[in-house]
Scaffold this active site. Structure first.
Site, short mmCIF file in Angstrom:
data_model
loop_
_atom_site.label_atom_id
_atom_site.label_comp_id
_atom_site.label_asym_id
_atom_site.label_seq_id
_atom_site.Cartn_x
_atom_site.Cartn_y
_atom_site.Cartn_z
N LYS A 48 -0.34 14.34 1.07
CA LYS A 48 -1.68 14.59 0.52
C LYS A 48 -1.92 16.09 0.26
CE LYS A 48 -3.81 10.44 2.63
NZ LYS A 48 -4.57 9.78 1.54
N LYS A 77 -9.65 13.51 4.20
CA LYS A 77 -8.76 12.35 4.21
C LYS A 77 -7.79 12.55 5.36
CE LYS A 77 -7.59 13.35 -0.11
NZ LYS A 77 -7.39 12.23 -1.02
N ARG A 78 -7.01 11.50 5.70
CA ARG A 78 -6.00 11.67 6.74
C ARG A 78 -5.17 12.91 6.42
NH1 ARG A 78 -1.94 7.91 6.46
NH2 ARG A 78 -2.72 7.27 4.44
N LYS A 124 -15.21 7.72 -4.46
CA LYS A 124 -16.49 7.99 -3.81
C LYS A 124 -17.06 9.33 -4.28
CE LYS A 124 -14.48 5.85 0.26
NZ LYS A 124 -13.79 6.22 1.52
N HIS A 170 0.79 -1.23 0.00
CA HIS A 170 0.00 0.00 0.00
C HIS A 170 0.82 1.27 0.00
CE1 HIS A 170 -4.15 -1.49 0.64
NE2 HIS A 170 -3.54 -2.52 1.19
N THR A 207 -9.07 6.08 -2.53
CA THR A 207 -10.42 5.56 -2.79
C THR A 207 -11.44 6.67 -2.55
OG1 THR A 207 -10.40 4.69 -0.54
CG2 THR A 207 -10.00 3.12 -2.34
C1 LIG Z 1 -12.49 6.45 1.76
C2 LIG Z 1 -11.99 6.81 3.08
C3 LIG Z 1 -10.63 7.07 3.26
C4 LIG Z 1 -9.63 7.08 2.13
O1 LIG Z 1 -9.61 8.36 1.56
P1 LIG Z 1 -8.43 8.85 0.59
O2 LIG Z 1 -8.93 10.15 0.09
O3 LIG Z 1 -8.34 7.83 -0.50
O4 LIG Z 1 -7.21 8.97 1.40
C5 LIG Z 1 -10.18 7.42 4.52
N1 LIG Z 1 -11.03 7.49 5.57
C6 LIG Z 1 -12.34 7.24 5.42
C7 LIG Z 1 -13.23 7.36 6.61
C8 LIG Z 1 -12.87 6.89 4.18
O5 LIG Z 1 -14.18 6.65 4.07
#
Ligand SMILES: *Cc1c(COP(=O)(O)O)cnc(C)c1O
Length: 830
Positions: free
Chosen positions: A559, A553-554, A669, A362, A665
């Site tokens: 990022k 996101k984190r 979404k 990953h 991911t």
């Molecule tokens: C989808 C998701 C992530 C991943 O988000 P990225 O933008 O791909 O880093 C992280 N945390 C939660 C709660 C998510 O639903």
């Protein structure tokens, strides 16, 4: 893919039975005659669903146990499962929503309140854990024989609060009022040992005498399919001391000492360690990993034998999948079980292990690759260390045979790193022991074999492959966005609910302005709901006609939330300098929304959270902007918050430095929920642009090869900044305390870090980012064109279903290996 359902979806009589169960359960919780609190209603609904789910579970197990030679059972090992809430998914899968709503109305309770009362099971950090949760959903839907394995953390990771903009971590006590979904498995428990010593028996076998023994207890979380009766299982382990109290110590009045063993067991289950900043923390983390692996593999072997299969078939009948290297002890533990507990010889045990194991990488960041000091293994896992040494010895002999005379290569690929104080390289162990190793998006898989695993890829060219990530469209479209789902049904029929690739039918309708308008009104309703929540929780009024620009996101430097903030400050300054807007066309109103947790020991990430807060405080209160720019940071990011924010987004920020985001991911979404993407050529965003059409994605910035070249030839951020007066003005404002007047030096070091090093190339990408944001503004001012682009984005997203991803794993990674030739193994002992 198995299409024969274990049982039919809930028919009318099944619904009646469920409602009757619900009434009985609710009657118990309301016996005191009070209006039932939402939490009690949740409990009753979960109890009703759980009964039916448990029946489906039993049917599924009976069927999976009889699977033929063409199908393996997949064991998905992950330290993280970011499951979120379960009730909405359960009632959707069991077709219970209309009946339950009617029932609740009679008690004067709304379904929405009941759904909100459920704690969010946040047993993960971010994308890696959410991927595991999406996979469970697809395991059920595809009818695959599987088990997910994880740890049952008492407090998840942490709950994020903000005090004056500073992140504070609180324990996330999600089990405080019980866990309505867990099915405890009283008959299933295994002993997991730690420490002690290894002795040689007279016959040459090795015997491990652990100093500490913990019992693993199993709790199952059942994940239903939507189209049929198959279910998937997440089995989570909880540690108990073998002797919960030292009775003699208790009788002496030494109460704390009497409970010490149980406290040590509890500690293992307290939290998912978000960082490894102390040695005690690192030891505990290694112990957690070993506990997960040992309990899960003991369970696997016991089930395999209970199914009446010979041990020699274990690798053919079962796959063991490692979600990153956290469970990479698995090959060593399986070897230990086969050698020490079941008496197999080394070669046969190794052949079985190699058949079974596969590993998903990953991250390419060298600092994120797990290694453990050898002394920690000596202290906690002495027998595993012996086995790893022997695996390594055999592997390095093979390397020397195939590439004679290259000792530098041997040092680079060895499972033991001899140069940094002797450490075990978990990624090396995972690669050497695996049948298949995959990355999670095309670019990532390509860089993986060109960089961190280049040597192994030359040694084992057939081992490496790619499977691009996906997300479950049930949670991330059908359930989180019922308005858009209904619109899709009416526009293209409901086939997309079973097969997301049917979204491509939207492409031919993207130019229909009436459809575009209906799309816009669905989006407006989601934005109004989010705006109400922002008002309620933060007291900030946002304009629902403004463009909702979202990055959730984190919080991590790669990022580049900080790049987003630089743009916000630049826009603020430009709006003040030129109130009429570019070319007098006015400013497109924007609401910038951020959310995300910073790891508790990651100071730079925490500074970014604070800066976002400080900038927001100044901008949101500046009357000169007339509400045309707002910056909002929503605390405690998690699955439930994502489900509320994503349907309301117009613009999705996917702005990592090219080459750093393995897949992402979140990007998927957003596009599935009708947002356009502004992003770098990175991770799965690249493949999204290819499926959607590059013209309908706002791509900017240096590409991965250009990033590598710039870094190799010498990147001078100060020079880059000096060429751009607008950027210098932004940096000066932040660095001189324009947003932290009470402490003008608060962000001096942060700005100096950018000017001196800027490892993630924010300054190099700034100008293109700002210019691309202007193109976003222009398109947003043309709703017909914007809506058409959104529809073309949706049309391209069918590929990014986790059902497609998991089907690819099943076909290319978990397909059964050919039968092993029967062989006599003279060497019974290791
Ligand atoms: C989808 C998701 C992530 C991943 O988000 P990225 O933008 O791909 O880093 C992280 N945390 C939660 C709660 C998510 O639903």
């Amino acid at each position: 893919m198995d299409t024969a359902p274990a049982s039919a979806p809930a028919s009318a009589p099944a619904t009646d039975a469920l409602v009757a169960l619900f009434r009985r359960a609710l009657a118990v919780h309301t016996a005191e005659g009070r209006q039932p609190p939402a939490r009690a209603v949740l409990q009753a609904a979960a109890e009703a669903c759980r009964g039916l789910l448990a029946e489906r579970w039993a049917t599924t197990q009976a069927k999976d146990a009889k699977r033929g030679a063409g199908q393996r059972r997949v064991h998905y090992l992950s330290m993280e499962f970011l499951m979120g809430r379960a009730l909405r998914n359960a009632i959707a899968a069991l077709r219970l929503e209309p009946a339950l709503k009617e029932e609740l109305a009679r008690h004067g309770v709304s379904l929405a309140d009941v759904l909100e009362a459920e704690p969010d099971a946040a047993l993960g950090n971010g994308g890696l854990g959410r991927l595991a949760a999406c996979f469970l959903d697809s395991f059920a839907e595809l009818g695959l024989p599987t088990f997910g394995y994880g740890l049952r953390y008492r407090y998840g990771m942490f709950a994020q609060g903000l005090q004056d903009g500073m992140q504070v971590e609180r324990p996330d006590d999600w089990q405080r009022e019980g866990t309505p979904w867990d099915v405890e498995r009283p008959g299933i428990g295994f002993v997991v040992g730690f420490g002690g010593r290894v002795e040689a028996e007279a016959d040459g076998t090795r015997r491990w005498l652990p100093a500490e023994r913990l019992r693993a207890r199993a709790f199952d979380f059942i994940v239903p399919a939507h189209g049929h009766g198959h279910v998937a299982t997440l089995r989570q382990w909880e540690a108990r001391a073998e002797q919960p109290i030292d009775f003699a110590a208790f009788c002496r009045g030494e109460h704390a000492a009497a409970g010490a063993a149980q406290l040590a067991a509890d500690t293992l289950n307290w939290v998912l360690y978000p960082d490894d900043s102390t040695e005690e923390g690192r030891l505990l983390r290694l112990k957690q990993e070993a506990f997960l692996v040992s309990a899960s593999l003991q369970d696997l072997v016991a089930r395999h034998l209970a199914e009446g299969r010979p041990l020699s078939e274990l690798g053919r009948a079962n796959a063991i999948h490692l979600n990153d290297t956290h469970p990479a002890l698995a090959p060593a533990e399986l070897m230990r079980l086969l050698l020490d507990e079941h008496g197999l010889g080394w070669d046969e045990a190794w052949a079985i292990t190699r058949q079974a194991v596969a590993y998903t990488n990953h991250t390419l960041m060298p600092e994120a690759l797990e290694t453990w000091p050898v002394w920690m293994f000596e202290r906690l896992l002495p027998r595993h260390l012996e086995i790893i040494y022997r695996i390594n010895h055999a592997f390095l002999s093979e390397v020397r045979e195939r590439v004679p005379g290259d000792e530098a290569l041997v040092r680079r690929v060895s499972i033991i790193d001899e140069e940094h104080g002797r450490r075990v390289r978990m990624a090396a162990l995972a690669v050497v022991a695996s049948q298949r190793v995959n990355g999670v998006a095309k670019l990532h898989s390509q860089l993986m074999v060109e960089t961190i695993f280049a040597d192994y890829a030359r040694l084992f060219p057939g081992r490496f492959t790619n499977v691009t990530n996906g997300v479950t469209p049930r949670r991330w479209l059908q359930q989180c966005n019922p308005g858009l789902s209904a619109l899709l049904d009416s526009a293209i029929g409901d086939e997309w609910r079973r097969d997301l690739s049917a979204l491509s039918a939207l492409r031919g309708k993207a130019g229909d302005p009436a459809l575009g308008q209906r799309l816009a009104s669905v989006k407006r309703a989601s934005k109004q709901a989010l705006a109400a929540r922002i008002q309620r929780e933060l007291g900030i009024a946002v304009d629902t006609d403004s463009l909702f620009d979202v990055q959730i996101k984190r919080i991590h430097e790669y990022k580049r939330q900080l790049l987003n903030l630089l743009h916000v400050v630049h826009r603020y300054q430009a709006m003040l300098a030129n109130p009429e807007g570019p070319e007098g066309r006015g400013w497109t109103p924007r609401t910038v929304i951020l959310a995300g947790k910073a790891a508790s020991a990651y100071a730079a990430a925490k500074q970014i959270v604070r800066l976002a807060h400080d900038i927001g405080r100044v901008i949101n209160a500046d009357p000169r902007l007339e509400g045309r720019l707002k910056l909002v940071f929503l605390p405690n990011y998690g699955v439930s918050l994502a489900e509320a924010i994503i349907p309301a987004a117009d613009l999705s920020e996917q702005i990592s430095t090219a080459g750093t985001e393995a897949s992402g991911t979140g990007n998927m979404k957003f596009a599935m929920n009708g947002a356009l993407t502004i992003g770098t050529w990175d991770g799965a965003t690249i493949e999204m642009a290819q499926h959607i059409g590059e013209a309908d994605v706002f791509v900017f910035g240096l590409r991965a090869d250009a990033v590598a070249t710039l870094k190799a030839t010498g990147y001078d951020p100060r020079w880059v900044a000096a060429q751009q007066p607008a950027l210098m003005t932004v940096l000066e404002a932040i660095g001189n305390g324009a947003f932290s007047p009470g402490e003008p030096g608060r962000y001096r070091a942060l700005v100096d870090g950018l000017l001196n090093r800027d490892p993630y190339l924010l300054l190099a990408d700034f100008a293109d980012y700002v210019a691309t944001q202007s193109r976003v503004d222009a398109l947003y001012r043309d709703p017909v064109a914007w809506n058409a682009a959104v529809l073309r984005n949706l049309a391209g997203m069918g590929f990014f279903s986790a059902d497609r991803t998991v089907a690819e794993y099943a076909a290319h990674i978990w397909s059964p290996p050919p039968a092993m030739p029967p062989r006599a193994d003279p060497q019974r002992n290791a």
